[in-house]
Motif scaffolding. Structure first.
Motif, short mmCIF file in Angstrom:
data_model
loop_
_atom_site.label_atom_id
_atom_site.label_comp_id
_atom_site.label_asym_id
_atom_site.label_seq_id
_atom_site.Cartn_x
_atom_site.Cartn_y
_atom_site.Cartn_z
N THR A 105 16.73 -26.98 33.86
CA THR A 105 16.96 -28.16 33.04
C THR A 105 15.73 -28.48 32.20
OG1 THR A 105 18.23 -28.94 34.92
CG2 THR A 105 17.88 -30.49 33.13
N MET A 106 14.58 -28.41 32.85
CA MET A 106 13.33 -28.72 32.14
C MET A 106 13.14 -27.77 30.96
SD MET A 106 11.79 -31.22 33.36
CE MET A 106 13.09 -32.08 34.15
N GLU A 140 15.33 -26.08 29.38
CA GLU A 140 16.35 -26.31 28.36
C GLU A 140 16.02 -27.57 27.55
OE1 GLU A 140 20.31 -26.90 30.00
OE2 GLU A 140 20.62 -28.28 28.33
N LEU A 141 15.65 -28.64 28.27
CA LEU A 141 15.40 -29.90 27.58
C LEU A 141 14.20 -29.82 26.66
CD1 LEU A 141 15.90 -32.66 30.30
CD2 LEU A 141 17.30 -32.23 28.30
N ASN A 169 12.66 -27.04 22.75
CA ASN A 169 12.45 -27.25 21.33
C ASN A 169 11.44 -28.34 21.02
OD1 ASN A 169 14.35 -25.28 20.67
ND2 ASN A 169 16.00 -26.75 21.09
N VAL A 170 10.86 -28.89 22.07
CA VAL A 170 9.91 -29.97 21.84
C VAL A 170 8.53 -29.35 21.66
CG1 VAL A 170 8.87 -32.01 22.83
CG2 VAL A 170 11.28 -31.52 23.24
N LEU A 181 5.79 -35.80 25.00
CA LEU A 181 6.99 -36.21 25.75
C LEU A 181 7.00 -35.59 27.14
CD1 LEU A 181 9.81 -36.03 23.11
CD2 LEU A 181 9.11 -38.02 24.43
N THR A 207 4.59 -37.19 30.00
CA THR A 207 4.88 -38.47 30.64
C THR A 207 6.12 -38.41 31.52
OG1 THR A 207 5.53 -38.92 28.39
CG2 THR A 207 3.82 -40.30 29.31
N TYR A 208 7.09 -37.59 31.16
CA TYR A 208 8.36 -37.74 31.84
C TYR A 208 8.76 -36.65 32.79
CZ TYR A 208 9.03 -42.06 29.98
OH TYR A 208 8.85 -43.37 29.75
N SER A 209 8.20 -35.48 32.56
CA SER A 209 8.68 -34.41 33.39
C SER A 209 7.66 -34.17 34.47
CB SER A 209 8.81 -33.20 32.49
OG SER A 209 8.40 -32.10 33.16
N PHE A 210 8.06 -33.56 35.55
CA PHE A 210 7.07 -33.28 36.57
C PHE A 210 6.49 -31.89 36.39
CE2 PHE A 210 11.32 -33.81 37.56
CZ PHE A 210 11.77 -33.04 38.57
N HIS A 239 14.41 -38.99 38.55
CA HIS A 239 14.82 -37.78 37.84
C HIS A 239 16.29 -37.55 38.09
CE1 HIS A 239 10.55 -37.13 39.26
NE2 HIS A 239 10.42 -37.21 37.95
N ARG A 240 17.12 -38.07 37.20
CA ARG A 240 18.56 -38.02 37.47
C ARG A 240 19.13 -36.70 36.99
NH1 ARG A 240 16.51 -41.77 34.64
NH2 ARG A 240 17.56 -41.07 32.76
N LEU A 241 18.78 -35.67 37.72
CA LEU A 241 19.19 -34.34 37.27
C LEU A 241 20.50 -33.88 37.89
CD1 LEU A 241 15.68 -32.68 37.29
CD2 LEU A 241 16.97 -33.45 35.32
N GLY A 242 21.04 -34.71 38.77
CA GLY A 242 22.34 -34.37 39.35
C GLY A 242 22.29 -33.19 40.29
N SER A 263 24.58 -38.95 37.00
CA SER A 263 23.57 -37.97 36.60
C SER A 263 23.41 -37.98 35.09
CB SER A 263 23.98 -36.59 37.07
OG SER A 263 25.06 -36.16 36.28
N PHE A 316 16.95 -38.19 29.59
CA PHE A 316 16.00 -37.82 30.63
C PHE A 316 14.71 -38.64 30.55
CE2 PHE A 316 12.55 -35.20 32.34
CZ PHE A 316 13.00 -35.12 33.64
N LYS A 318 8.29 -40.98 19.49
CA LYS A 318 7.94 -39.57 19.63
C LYS A 318 9.17 -38.70 19.37
CE LYS A 318 4.37 -40.02 23.12
NZ LYS A 318 4.26 -40.04 24.58
N GLU A 353 9.80 -35.96 16.51
CA GLU A 353 10.09 -34.59 16.92
C GLU A 353 11.35 -34.06 16.23
OE1 GLU A 353 8.71 -31.40 18.89
OE2 GLU A 353 7.73 -33.35 18.79
#
Lengths: 862, 151
Positions: A619-620, A622-623, A626-627, A633, A636-639, A684-687, B2, B29, B115, B119
């Protein structure tokens, strides 16, 4: 201080040197006999005749005579080697003791320098002098007298033998000595000069490296690293050059020496041969002389090596010692005296002139009287001489002319035991010591060890040894482990009342809230204070009750419950329901702990966690594919951090690929597990979590507890009735997690905790826990303002007759104004000197002067 | 719930209608999922606004402070975005939001939203279009109100 190395050695170790020499001399005949005995054994005992022999009135036949000789041989081997061992240890110990004495003396001298002297020297230069540069001296001291005496003796004996055979040959044997004696010292002198240069150059390198470290932000901020590279590289080249020169000369000396030594046999063969042919010398005598000459080479070589070593070590010693002997060094009694003269009376500066060595650090012919028991402001911008006047009044610097006195006592003649205890000085540039808050607060009370540490058994023996060694080397016998806090001086009775007084002072300077916060964040060892841990557990129960009773609060936290899954906590906490005993262990390291590894493998959770980790990674990737990296981004948000992303991209691709080889490595697998462990489902609502998995994880807890927690000490179970040392006090109070999916839950819960802590009277003990907070190197973990206020508390706790503050709390804002009022109140009835660049504050004080360019610009309107 | 369900909800927000799914997933997310109970405040009028709210479920009252006390001027419900003005330009909150019942809300912080816009420029275009349309409508309403008042 002794200018020459030999004077230093002789002064402090003459007795030992004589002893070493004696033992060396005694060992000589033993060595000699040891060399002679084998000959006797072979010639006399094995091949000899005329048995039985009589030795000391005992009769021996051949076999027992052999045994006697061999036993004597064995005995001498033991004695000779034992003696060698003993003398070597003795020399080593003497060298270390002398080194300790020298180093301590040097350090003591550093503290005896007057303050302005420190403008001329840098720690980068002083540190290698005390540590590495004198190191060689220690190894030399044991040999300093014994070696030349012994080897010199040997040389004389051998030469004597040659002269006895034939004076002419004797002259031939020493014919090269005058030449060597003339050339070698000349060459050696150059080497000595070069080593001096080298020592100084290395010091400079040390200084440059030290400066680069302390100024590293500047280097980066100005892109000046190239300049520093060039600078240091230049110095390194210089070092190379000097060293190369030294090598050249050293080996040249060796060459001359070897050459000369081998030239002498030339004369022997020529003159000796002539004498033999002429019949003036027997061939046997010539051979004996040549053999004796060979034996000369050994001692001669040793002596030469000794000579070179002496030259080297002496120059090192001198290059060090000359830096520690400034003309105006304080007498040692100023530091070591322990009597206090009461400084009661007015502070009087009488026609004082002082120069700090630069413009703006001067005071010209200044006279001033600060009445006893009054508060008094010294106003003047930086560079007006304000700081100098205050330091003069504190006895930190001495006037060039004129006199500073308090109650008629000339400060320059008083020892630090008076100045440092009767006067509390806090300057603008405060220093916070590496250590705890407590160490820093009570620093001003630690003048001498006061209450002896109780010792028994081995500890006592060790302590006694420490004392005797200290006496042996003229080091102080102060016990670091004793209680140094001077309660009487602080005006309190005991450690408890001192802590309480410290709390008052912290509150007075508005540092109490900071310390309380540090206390909440600190960890504490419940074995030290059961009662405190009990009280925290008490609050935990009441807090849980209150949360249970209040639906509003209940919605803000998820309390730990061994039966339910805690969505606001990480997956690892949920799975283990325990925390690593060592709080330093990071989440990345957890999967690699041997206990965890076995557990995951045995329960089959390993592959499940890897799957979860893989899903997260997917998921990470994929998300954020392209950033762009600089958007911020991801951070701050991803682990996962931006740097890790390509790595996980690879792992995902490998895992997805059809071919099994090479597959994921063990390291990859632990990375995935670590990633899964970091998942906080509510955030982290990754389901990736479903009810079945949640139930399984809750189930696995029991197994983890029975298999790991109960058996190893690596984990502590999360247990509502137990204080958990790896967690902070705050986390121990709230036995759960603030919900991450409720707005401001953390703040609202904190508020509740704070009020409960206040209600139950736990605020004080938590602040005491904050006293043990480690402030980092030179207080780096505190803010500048915290450091200043901490230093202020240190000054106030001294409870001194005179308090001098410079550039502290000089703002015009309300906070500083209130602080000044508090300070005046605390110090009312005592002399209080307040230095400020801000003229507007002067009116707050009973009296003041204004300084400008080292002169009084305005006396107060009295 | 989710990410997928959140993306589903986001898609129904007019502001995000033209934006493709992967970006909505990213938006979801980086947002915080918050739960509000009846009576809790999402934001308060006059405060500095640092985040926008996307309502997933539930409703909130929009209250404005008037001389006669707080007055409910509107209600916002599912799939609406509120507070977005505060994160695009630095103005204090123009109204107070109070949850009517239990609510599920996605909170996007100002920094992250900006941001994201930086982007993905097409996302900014979409936001611009929506805001322009809103402005056009407001202008029309204003004109209508003026002519109404003049009449």
């Amino acid at each position: 201080m002794e200018k020459s190395l030999f004077k230093f050695i002789w002064k402090f170790s003459s007795r030992h040197q004589v002893f070493i020499l004696l033992v060396t001399v005694i060992s000589y005949p033993i060595t000699y006999i040891l060399l002679e005995l084998p000959k006797l054994i072979v010639n006399d005992a094995v091949q000899g005749d005329g048995f039985p022999r009589e030795v000391f009135t005992f009769e021996f036949d051949q076999i027992s005579y052999l045994v006697l000789l061999c036993m004597t041989f064995l005995g001498l081997v033991i004695v000779s080697n034992g003696l060698k061992l003993y003398i070597n240890v003795f020399k080593g110990r003497l060298g270390e003791r002398m080194l300790r004495r020298l180093r301590f003396e040097l350090f003591q001298r550093v503290l005896r320098f007057r303050l302005p002297h420190f403008r001329k020297i840098s720690s980068g230069e002083i540190i290698p002098m005390i540590t590495s540069e004198v190191e060689d001296v220690g190894g030399f001291i044991g040999e300093a007298f014994a070696l030349p005496a012994y080897q010199g003796g040997m040389l004389v004996v051998q030469l004597g033998f040659i002269f006895m055979q034939d004076p002419l040959l004797g002259l031939a044997a020493i014919s090269s000595y005058p030449v060597q004696g003339y050339i070698i010292p000349k060459l050696q002198r150059k080497v000595v000069l070069l080593s001096r240069k080298r020592v100084k150059n290395v010091r400079l390198i040390a200084d440059k490296v030290g400066e680069s470290i302390s100024g590293v932000p500047e280097i980066h901020a100005n892109d000046a690293s190239a300049w520093h590279f060039a600078d240091v590289s230049d110095r390194l080249y210089e070092n190379f050059k000097i060293r190369y020169e030294i090598f050249n000369r050293k080996y040249f000396i060796k060459f001359i020496n070897n050459f000369m030594n081998q030239l002498t046999p030339f004369f022997f063969y020529l003159i000796g041969g002539y004498l033999v042919i002429e019949g003036n010398l027997t061939i046997g005598a010539l051979l004996a002389v040549i053999a004796a000459y060979k034996d000369l080479a050994g001692p001669w070589k040793e002596l030469l090596a000794y000579y070179q070593m002496t030259a080297d070590v002496s120059v090192k010693y001198q290059t060090v010692v000359e830096n520690f002997d400034p003309a105006d060094i304080y007498p040692v009694e100023r530091l070591t005296a322990d009597d206090v003269t009461s400084l009661k009376g007015d502070i009087v500066l009488n026609n004082v002139t002082f120069s700090g060595g630069a413009a703006g650090q001067e005071v010209f012919d200044l006279s001033l009287t600060v009445p006893e028991g009054q508060n008094y402001a010294v106003v003047g911008p930086d560079g007006s001489g304000r700081s100098e006047v205050l330091q003069l009044a504190a006895g930190l610097v001495s006037p060039g002319s004129g006199q500073v006195s308090i109650g008629g006592q000339d400060l320059d003649k008083l020892s630090e035991s008076t100045l440092g205890r009767e006067i509390a000085y806090v300057g603008g540039a405060v220093h916070i010591w590496t250590g705890t808050i407590r160490d820093n607060m009570y620093y001003g009370l630690r003048h001498r060890p006061l209450i002896e540490q109780e010792r028994e058994g081995d500890e006592l023996r060790d302590y006694k040894r420490r004392l005797s060694e200290a006496k042996e080397t003229k080091n102080p016998t102060f016990d670091l482990a004793a209680d140094w806090d001077d309660y009487t001086a602080a005006g309190v009775e005991s450690a408890d009342t001192l802590d309480r007084r410290a709390l008052e002072m912290l509150a007075a300077v508005n540092l109490d809230a900071d310390i309380y916060r540090l206390g909440l964040q600190s960890r504490f060892d419940p074995t030290l204070d059961d009662a405190f841990a009990e009280r925290i557990l008490g609050v935990r129960v009441t807090l849980a009750d209150r949360i249970a009773a209040d639906p509003q609060l209940a919605g803000l936290v998820e309390l730990w419950d061994v039966k339910t899954f805690n969505a606001s906590a990480s997956l690892s906490e949920n799975l283990f329901f325990a925390v690593p005993t060592d709080p330093e262990i990071t989440m990345e390291q957890v999967p690699d702990l041997p206990e965890v590894r076995t557990f995951l493998k045995d329960t089959g959770l390993n592959s499940k966690l890897q799957d979860i980790g893989l899903k997260i990674a997917e998921t990470m990737v994929e998300l954020f594919a392209n950033v762009s990296g600089d958007s911020g981004l991801l951070g701050t948000y991803s682990f996962i951090t931006q740097d890790d992303l390509p790595e996980f991209d690879r792992i995902v691709r490998v895992a997805k690929s059809a071919s099994q080889r090479p597959g994921l490595s063990d390291a990859d697998k632990s990375r995935l597990v670590a990633l899964a462990f970091k998942l906080v489902p509510a955030r982290h609502r990754l389901g990736v979590m479903d009810d079945a998995l949640r139930a399984e994880i809750c189930e696995a807890r029991k197994e983890f507890h029975s298999k790991v927690v109960n058996k190893s000490s690596a984990f502590v179970a999360i247990d509502p009735t137990v204080y958990l040392p790896p967690l902070t006090i705050e986390d121990n109070l709230l036995f759960g997690r603030a919900r991450v999916d409720r707005r401001d839950a953390r703040q609202r819960i904190d508020h509740v905790i704070r009020s409960m802590v206040a209600e139950t009277g736990l605020r004080e003990p938590i602040m005491f826990a904050g006293f043990d907070y480690h402030v980092g190197v030179s207080g780096s973990r505190l803010s500048a303002s915290q450091r200043r206020r901490l230093a202020l508390v240190r000054g106030l706790l001294k409870n001194a007759r005179i308090t001098i503050l410079d550039d502290i709390a000089t703002g015009l804002n309300e906070e500083d104004r209130a602080l000044r009022a508090t300070l005046r109140e605390i110090l009312s009835g005592r002399t209080f000197l307040f230095g400020t660049p801000n003229a507007a504050l002067a009116e707050e004080f009973v009296d003041h002067i204004v300084l400008d360019q080292g002169r009084i610009a305005k006396e107060s309107a009295e | 719930m989710s990410l997928e369900t959140e993306v589903e909800a986001l898609r129904r927000v007019p502001l995000f209608r033209g934006i493709d799914e992967t970006k909505l997933r990213l938006l979801a997310f980086i947002s915080d999922r918050m739960e509000y109970k009846a009576g809790e405040r999402l934001c308060t009028q006059g405060e500095e606004g640092d985040s926008a709210f996307i309502i997933l479920t539930g409703q909130a009252d929009v209250k404005v402070n008037t001389p006669e006390g707080d007055k409910t001027v509107a209600q916002v419900g599912e799939h609406s975005i509120v507070g977005e003005i505060a994160i695009l330009c630095d103005v204090p909150r123009t109204a107070t939001l109070i949850a009517v019942g239990d609510m599920d809300v996605l909170t996007v912080s100002k920094d992250d939203f900006l941001k994201l816009l930086k982007e993905f420029p097409d996302m900014s275009l979409e936001v611009m279009r929506t805001l322009a349309m809103r402005l056009e409508r407001t202008t029309r309403d204003l004109a209508a109100a003026r002519t109404g008042a003049a009449a």
